[in-house]
Design a protein around this motif. Structure first.
Motif, short mmCIF file in Angstrom:
data_model
loop_
_atom_site.label_atom_id
_atom_site.label_comp_id
_atom_site.label_asym_id
_atom_site.label_seq_id
_atom_site.Cartn_x
_atom_site.Cartn_y
_atom_site.Cartn_z
N LEU A 100 0.71 -1.27 0.02
CA LEU A 100 0.08 -0.03 -0.08
C LEU A 100 0.98 1.24 -0.06
O LEU A 100 0.53 2.25 -0.63
N ASN A 101 1.73 1.29 0.86
CA ASN A 101 2.77 2.42 0.96
C ASN A 101 3.77 2.69 -0.55
O ASN A 101 3.79 3.70 -1.07
N LYS A 102 3.88 1.54 -1.09
CA LYS A 102 4.51 1.70 -2.30
C LYS A 102 3.63 2.30 -3.44
O LYS A 102 4.16 3.23 -4.26
N GLU A 103 2.41 1.69 -3.53
CA GLU A 103 1.39 2.52 -4.23
C GLU A 103 0.99 3.73 -4.12
O GLU A 103 1.06 4.58 -5.15
N TYR A 104 0.93 4.22 -2.84
CA TYR A 104 0.67 5.35 -2.54
C TYR A 104 2.06 6.40 -2.90
O TYR A 104 1.79 7.49 -3.68
N LEU A 105 3.07 5.93 -2.75
CA LEU A 105 4.34 6.53 -3.09
C LEU A 105 4.36 6.97 -4.84
O LEU A 105 4.91 7.93 -5.36
N GLN A 106 3.89 5.54 -5.63
CA GLN A 106 4.20 5.74 -6.79
C GLN A 106 2.96 6.84 -7.42
O GLN A 106 3.41 7.57 -8.40
N ALA A 147 4.24 10.16 -9.49
CA ALA A 147 3.51 10.44 -10.98
C ALA A 147 2.97 11.90 -11.06
O ALA A 147 3.04 12.36 -12.30
N LYS A 148 2.69 12.52 -9.98
CA LYS A 148 2.01 13.69 -10.02
C LYS A 148 3.10 14.83 -9.73
O LYS A 148 2.51 15.75 -9.68
N SER A 149 4.38 14.55 -9.56
CA SER A 149 5.31 15.36 -9.07
C SER A 149 6.29 15.37 -10.16
O SER A 149 6.90 14.53 -10.81
N HIS A 150 6.74 16.88 -10.49
CA HIS A 150 7.58 17.09 -11.46
C HIS A 150 9.02 17.09 -10.91
O HIS A 150 9.17 17.42 -9.77
N ASP A 162 10.05 21.09 -10.58
CA ASP A 162 9.17 22.13 -10.09
C ASP A 162 8.46 21.39 -8.90
O ASP A 162 7.78 22.13 -8.17
N GLY A 163 8.50 19.96 -8.60
CA GLY A 163 7.83 19.60 -7.48
C GLY A 163 6.53 19.23 -7.75
O GLY A 163 6.04 19.22 -8.83
N PRO A 164 5.74 18.81 -6.73
CA PRO A 164 4.38 18.52 -6.81
C PRO A 164 3.29 19.70 -7.45
O PRO A 164 3.71 20.92 -7.20
N ALA A 165 2.34 19.53 -8.00
CA ALA A 165 1.45 20.34 -8.63
C ALA A 165 0.87 21.11 -7.45
O ALA A 165 0.54 20.72 -6.44
N LYS A 166 0.57 22.31 -7.78
CA LYS A 166 -0.17 23.18 -6.68
C LYS A 166 -1.56 22.67 -6.49
O LYS A 166 -2.33 22.10 -7.32
N PRO A 167 -1.80 22.80 -5.37
CA PRO A 167 -3.22 22.36 -4.83
C PRO A 167 -4.21 23.32 -5.41
O PRO A 167 -4.07 24.32 -5.69
N LEU A 168 -5.70 22.72 -5.44
CA LEU A 168 -6.73 23.63 -5.97
C LEU A 168 -7.23 24.72 -4.99
O LEU A 168 -6.99 24.42 -3.80
N ARG A 169 -7.47 25.73 -5.24
CA ARG A 169 -7.80 26.83 -4.82
C ARG A 169 -8.99 26.65 -3.84
O ARG A 169 -9.13 26.95 -2.61
#
Length: 417
Positions: A363-369, A373-376, A379-386
């Motif tokens: 489970l931890n491995k899947e969450y990390l993947q 996958a959503k992190s540049h 540039d790092g992770p995508a900005k959260p929705l406002r």
């Protein structure tokens, strides 16, 4: 068992006729001690005696082994207080400064007044809260009468004081602390007794640091026959040893106790050789046994303590000073209970129910993947929705809607990673 036999067994066989003897009855139900008549159906005295316990105050009473305190009468204290208030109210300049918000209060003087009045009583209550007296003296306690000032040098002019159980890291307590107190103070009257020689003993122990004997303490510092409060001139029986709480055990307590001696004492039997500086077995100590042997010659008068826990500086300390392999403690939690799987788990999120029966590492491995996958990479992770709740979620099952909504808000199982 008859009612009379029950009373004889409880020690209440007297007073059957007329008014019974005065006994404090405290009932215990569900771990709570309750007074008065319990709710529910009325019960007989015989039934209540089977459930209630009688405590003897003379047995459970604690013993004060410290100095008494001579104080003025309440009328004299009130007279002094009223005179002070009258003088302050008559001071026009003080009132003008207060109204113009330019009045400066000397905090050092306030602290000094607090220490001389109620500060030591508060310190005694705090020591009770941390279990200091219970683990050092058993059923005894004392009220500190001589303020004890202890601080560690951090380099330059920076000092870390010891007060009221604050947290001091081992790296900050690596060097011998600075200790000061008024060696000319009379603990009973609180006034200076200049012209008379006095001798003191300072002990620093850790009741949580002994490896082989949980009821024993580790001796960290022992200075006897301190003349008139000059700590540097005292007889050092055990050199200062910094605290060394192992990794994983949490916080440990370092306690400093100051004793007032009747006269100079021969405590050479406690002398620790310089070659045994890092011998922890030779530093085994019991404050209660020490006080029992010398209670006619010394009386506890001052107290200070702090808490400490592991930091990275202890790795080198264990290897170089104690010559030990650094111990690491971990908690072995039992596996959570899981009921047999159901084909249709009703009223439960299906994904959470299935994850209970899967390998936690997977489970931890899947969450990390998913997170990577959503992190540049730059540039790092995508900005959260406002406004996370303003974006609709369509064409997905209801359980997945809840999962997506929690991910957007940063709640749920995402806090575990």
């Amino acid at each position: 068992m008859s009612f009379s036999n029950l009373l004889m067994k409880s020690g209440l066989n007297h007073g059957l006729r007329g008014t019974p003897a005065t006994v404090v009855l405290i009932s215990t139900r569900q771990g709570h001690r309750l007074r008065g008549k319990p709710p529910g159906v009325a019960r007989t005295l015989e039934q209540r005696l089977r459930e209630e316990t009688v405590t003897d105050p003379e047995v459970v009473a604690r013993i004060n082994i410290g100095f008494p305190q001579l104080k003025e009468s309440r009328s004299a204290q009130l007279k002094t207080r009223l005179e002070h208030l009258k003088t302050q109210r008559a001071n026009k300049q003080l009132e003008q400064l207060a109204r113009s918000q330019k009045l400066i209060i000397d905090l050092d003087k306030v602290q000094q007044t607090y220490v001389q009045t109620t500060g030591q009583h508060d310190l005694r209550l705090l020591a009770d809260h941390y279990g200091i007296f219970e683990h050092l003296y058993g059923s005894a306690y004392f009220v500190p009468r001589v303020p004890l000032s202890i601080s560690y040098e951090l380099g330059g002019d920076t000092l870390t004081p010891v007060y009221n159980g604050n947290v001091i890291k081992p790296a900050e307590a690596a060097k011998q602390p600075l200790v000061s107190f008024d060696g000319q103070m009379d603990p009973i009257t609180g006034k200076s007794a200049a012209g008379q020689d006095s001798y003191w003993t300072l002990l620093a122990t850790n009741p949580d640091a002994h490896y082989t004997n949980p009821s024993a303490e580790c001796l960290h510092w022992f200075i006897a026959n301190i003349p008139n409060g000059r700590v540097s001139e005292g007889q050092v029986l055990a050199e200062y040893l910094p605290p060394f709480p192992p990794k994983g055990v949490g916080y440990q307590r370092m306690v400093f106790v100051l004793y007032k001696q009747q006269a100079a004492m021969d405590l050479g039997s406690y002398q620790l050789a310089s070659s045994d500086y890092s011998n922890l077995e030779k530093r085994t100590f019991s404050t209660l046994e020490f006080y029992r042997q010398h209670q006619e010659q010394l009386t506890p008068a001052g107290l200070a303590f702090y808490q400490t826990n592991w930091d990275e500086s202890l790795t080198e300390f264990y290897h170089d000073v104690l010559n030990l392999k650094e111990p690491v403690y971990e908690y072995d939690f039992p596996k959570p209970y899981l009921a047999d799987q159901k084909f249709f788990p009703l009223k439960q999120p299906f994904n959470l129910y299935m994850d209970k029966h899967r390998d936690e590492k997977q489970l931890n491995k899947e969450y990390l993947q998913r997170k990577l996958a959503k992190s540049h990479p730059f540039d790092g992770p995508a900005k959260p929705l406002r406004f996370p709740n303003a974006h609709p979620i369509k064409d997905v099952p209801s359980w997945l809607k809840t999962e997506i909504r929690k991910q957007r808000l940063g709640t749920g199982r995402i806090q575990d990673y």
